[in-house]
Motif scaffolding. Structure first.
Motif, short mmCIF file in Angstrom:
data_model
loop_
_atom_site.label_atom_id
_atom_site.label_comp_id
_atom_site.label_asym_id
_atom_site.label_seq_id
_atom_site.Cartn_x
_atom_site.Cartn_y
_atom_site.Cartn_z
N HIS A 55 0.84 -1.21 0.00
CA HIS A 55 0.00 0.00 0.00
C HIS A 55 0.87 1.25 0.00
CE1 HIS A 55 -3.82 -1.96 0.52
NE2 HIS A 55 -3.53 -2.47 1.70
N HIS A 56 1.86 1.28 0.87
CA HIS A 56 2.68 2.47 1.07
C HIS A 56 3.56 2.73 -0.14
CE1 HIS A 56 2.56 0.66 5.41
NE2 HIS A 56 1.36 1.03 5.00
N ILE A 57 4.20 1.67 -0.63
CA ILE A 57 5.12 1.83 -1.76
C ILE A 57 4.37 2.21 -3.02
CG2 ILE A 57 6.72 0.57 -3.26
CD1 ILE A 57 7.51 -1.05 -0.73
N ASP A 58 3.21 1.59 -3.25
CA ASP A 58 2.44 1.94 -4.45
C ASP A 58 2.04 3.41 -4.43
OD1 ASP A 58 0.87 1.23 -6.93
OD2 ASP A 58 -0.73 1.99 -5.64
N LEU A 59 1.69 3.94 -3.27
CA LEU A 59 1.33 5.36 -3.21
C LEU A 59 2.53 6.24 -3.56
CD1 LEU A 59 -1.02 5.44 -0.10
CD2 LEU A 59 -1.64 5.92 -2.48
N MET A 60 3.73 5.85 -3.17
CA MET A 60 4.90 6.62 -3.55
C MET A 60 5.06 6.62 -5.08
SD MET A 60 5.98 7.77 -0.68
CE MET A 60 4.25 7.72 -0.14
N LEU A 61 4.82 5.48 -5.71
CA LEU A 61 4.88 5.40 -7.17
C LEU A 61 3.79 6.27 -7.79
CD1 LEU A 61 5.42 1.55 -7.61
CD2 LEU A 61 7.16 3.33 -7.63
N TYR A 62 2.61 6.25 -7.19
CA TYR A 62 1.48 7.04 -7.68
C TYR A 62 1.77 8.53 -7.57
CZ TYR A 62 -3.34 8.88 -7.65
OH TYR A 62 -4.50 9.59 -7.90
N PHE A 63 2.45 8.95 -6.52
CA PHE A 63 2.77 10.36 -6.31
C PHE A 63 3.96 10.83 -7.14
CE2 PHE A 63 1.16 9.84 -1.66
CZ PHE A 63 -0.15 9.98 -2.07
N PHE A 64 5.02 9.98 -7.22
CA PHE A 64 6.31 10.48 -7.70
C PHE A 64 6.87 9.77 -8.93
CE2 PHE A 64 6.24 11.11 -3.01
CZ PHE A 64 6.10 12.50 -3.03
N GLY A 65 6.24 8.70 -9.40
CA GLY A 65 6.73 8.00 -10.57
C GLY A 65 7.66 6.86 -10.22
N GLU A 66 8.44 6.43 -11.19
CA GLU A 66 9.32 5.28 -11.01
C GLU A 66 10.64 5.70 -10.37
OE1 GLU A 66 11.09 1.50 -13.59
OE2 GLU A 66 9.79 2.99 -14.52
N PRO A 67 11.10 5.00 -9.34
CA PRO A 67 12.35 5.40 -8.68
C PRO A 67 13.56 5.18 -9.57
CG PRO A 67 11.59 3.30 -7.81
CD PRO A 67 10.50 3.81 -8.70
N LEU A 68 14.55 6.05 -9.38
CA LEU A 68 15.79 5.94 -10.13
C LEU A 68 16.80 5.04 -9.43
CD1 LEU A 68 16.17 9.74 -11.02
CD2 LEU A 68 15.11 7.93 -12.38
N SER A 69 16.66 4.91 -8.09
CA SER A 69 17.55 4.01 -7.35
C SER A 69 16.79 3.42 -6.18
CB SER A 69 18.80 4.73 -6.86
OG SER A 69 18.49 5.69 -5.87
N ILE A 70 17.21 2.21 -5.79
CA ILE A 70 16.54 1.45 -4.73
C ILE A 70 17.60 0.80 -3.85
CG2 ILE A 70 14.90 -0.40 -4.20
CD1 ILE A 70 13.94 -0.17 -7.16
N HIS A 71 17.54 1.03 -2.55
CA HIS A 71 18.46 0.38 -1.62
C HIS A 71 17.69 0.03 -0.35
CE1 HIS A 71 21.95 1.54 -4.03
NE2 HIS A 71 21.39 2.73 -4.14
N GLU A 87 -8.22 3.77 -19.67
CA GLU A 87 -7.02 3.68 -18.86
C GLU A 87 -7.15 2.64 -17.75
OE1 GLU A 87 -4.04 6.57 -16.21
OE2 GLU A 87 -5.79 7.40 -17.24
N ASN A 88 -6.13 1.80 -17.62
CA ASN A 88 -6.08 0.81 -16.55
C ASN A 88 -5.81 1.54 -15.23
OD1 ASN A 88 -5.47 -1.32 -14.80
ND2 ASN A 88 -4.45 -2.51 -16.38
N PRO A 89 -6.69 1.41 -14.21
CA PRO A 89 -6.49 2.15 -12.96
C PRO A 89 -5.26 1.74 -12.17
CG PRO A 89 -8.34 0.65 -12.76
CD PRO A 89 -7.95 0.66 -14.21
N CYS A 90 -4.77 0.53 -12.37
CA CYS A 90 -3.51 0.10 -11.75
C CYS A 90 -2.97 -1.08 -12.56
CB CYS A 90 -3.71 -0.29 -10.29
SG CYS A 90 -2.15 -0.60 -9.43
N PRO A 91 -2.17 -0.81 -13.58
CA PRO A 91 -1.70 -1.86 -14.48
C PRO A 91 -0.70 -2.80 -13.82
CG PRO A 91 -0.66 0.23 -15.02
CD PRO A 91 -1.70 0.53 -13.98
N ALA A 92 -0.46 -3.91 -14.50
CA ALA A 92 0.48 -4.91 -13.98
C ALA A 92 1.86 -4.32 -13.75
CB ALA A 92 0.57 -6.09 -14.96
#
Length: 323
Positions: free
Chosen positions: A186-202, A302-307
């Motif tokens: 839930h939390h991570i998807d909202l970050m994607l919804y707000f800010f797009g795809e991350p450039l780095s992940i650690h 539009e798909n509301p939350c695509p794969a």
């Protein structure tokens, strides 16, 4: 499709209020069949919710000619199997979060959707709630976002974690991990919804309390476009008095603070605080299901939350937990 006739695979406790009844409360949607491995429990659910058909085998539900869409609502373990079987039968799928056990499994599901030309949507339903859509609009009020912090600390027995007859959420073979895998999507998807795809992940994770085989503490860092830095900490072994559920988004003109599982959003700008309160729907997935119905029927393009969103969430989870 003029009417989406749903079949649910996995009519457990979560379905009782959060999602199941919503399928009959949306225009152009009807719940026609349910399935559970314990057929007597499937029959009981069908009787109490006035569902015409019930099954003890998933393939029997998928093969039902009266069903033209499937909601996969089991624990994550069999998501891939049931989703691909439904897509192969030409029936679009709304699959629960997390999309599957890991990102690689999600990619196979997405590939099946592409190969069959059948629609697939992931149940990251919080992105459809008015509260979180308000957060997205409020981002325009705080200037350039620089920092996001997530603090999600819960005791060993948390009221925010859904109850079930089997404690599958802390069995990595069924859930993919522990309570982090259940709550953090839930939390991570909202970050994607707000800010797009991350450039780095650690990230890092550990099993501190040794209550079961699943990790109970996870820390992660994401960097989004525009040099938006996001740091998150999830811990599921804190004393009750130290429980926390807070996301803080800081920008050049102010900040936004909200809980992921509450109903208030506060906007801090110019030395003032504006509080926005929300009443979530009784069936909390209903706004997302309504959008899925419009998408599956062809009313919405539009798909509301695509794969792809489900893949990104599991990619982040995999990286945070060292998979």
């Amino acid at each position: 499709m003029k009417t989406i006739s749903w079949g649910i695979i996995g009519c457990g406790d979560v379905n009782e209020i959060k999602s199941g009844p919503a399928f009959n409360k949306i225009n152009g949607s009807v719940l026609s069949a349910v399935m559970r491995r314990d057929k007597e429990k499937a029959a009981d659910y069908a009787r109490r919710h006035q569902v015409p058909s019930f099954y003890g085998d998933a393939q029997d539900l998928i093969n039902d000619p009266g069903i033209n869409a499937v909601y996969v609502a089991t624990p994550p373990g069999p998501h891939e199997e049931y989703t691909i079987a439904s897509l192969t039968a030409g029936k679009p799928v709304y699959v629960e979060k997390p999309m599957s056990l890991d990102a690689e499994s999600c990619r196979r599901m997405a590939a099946a959707a592409a190969q069959t030309g059948t629609k697939l949507t992931v149940a990251h339903y919080r992105r459809a709630l008015p509260m979180f859509r308000k957060v997205k609009t409020l981002l325009n009020e705080i200037g350039d976002v620089s920092l996001v912090t997530i603090r999600f600390f819960q005791p060993k027995a948390s009221a925010l974690v859904a109850n079930s007859e089997e404690n599958w959420r802390v069995d990595p073979a069924i859930s993919g991990g522990g309570l982090f895998h259940d709550m953090a999507p839930h939390h991570i998807d909202l970050m994607l919804y707000f800010f797009g795809e991350p450039l780095s992940i650690h990230g890092h994770s550990a099993n501190q309390a040794k209550m079961n085989r699943a990790d109970d503490i996870v820390m992660g860092q994401l960097v989004f476009p525009g040099e938006v830095f996001c740091t998150g900490a999830w811990c599921f072994n804190v004393p009750k008095e130290f429980a926390s559920d807070e996301c803080e988004i800081i920008g050049s003109l102010g900040k936004i603070v909200f809980p992921f599982h509450g109903n208030e959003v506060s906007l801090h700008t110019g030395g003032e605080v504006a509080v926005h309160r929300f009443e979530h729907p009784q069936h909390i997935q209903q706004p997302m299901i309504a959008e899925v119905v419009r998408y599956f029927s062809g009313e919405a393009a539009e798909n509301p939350c695509p794969a792809e969103a489900g893949i990104k969430v599991l990619t982040i989870i995999d990286r945070f937990t060292g998979k």
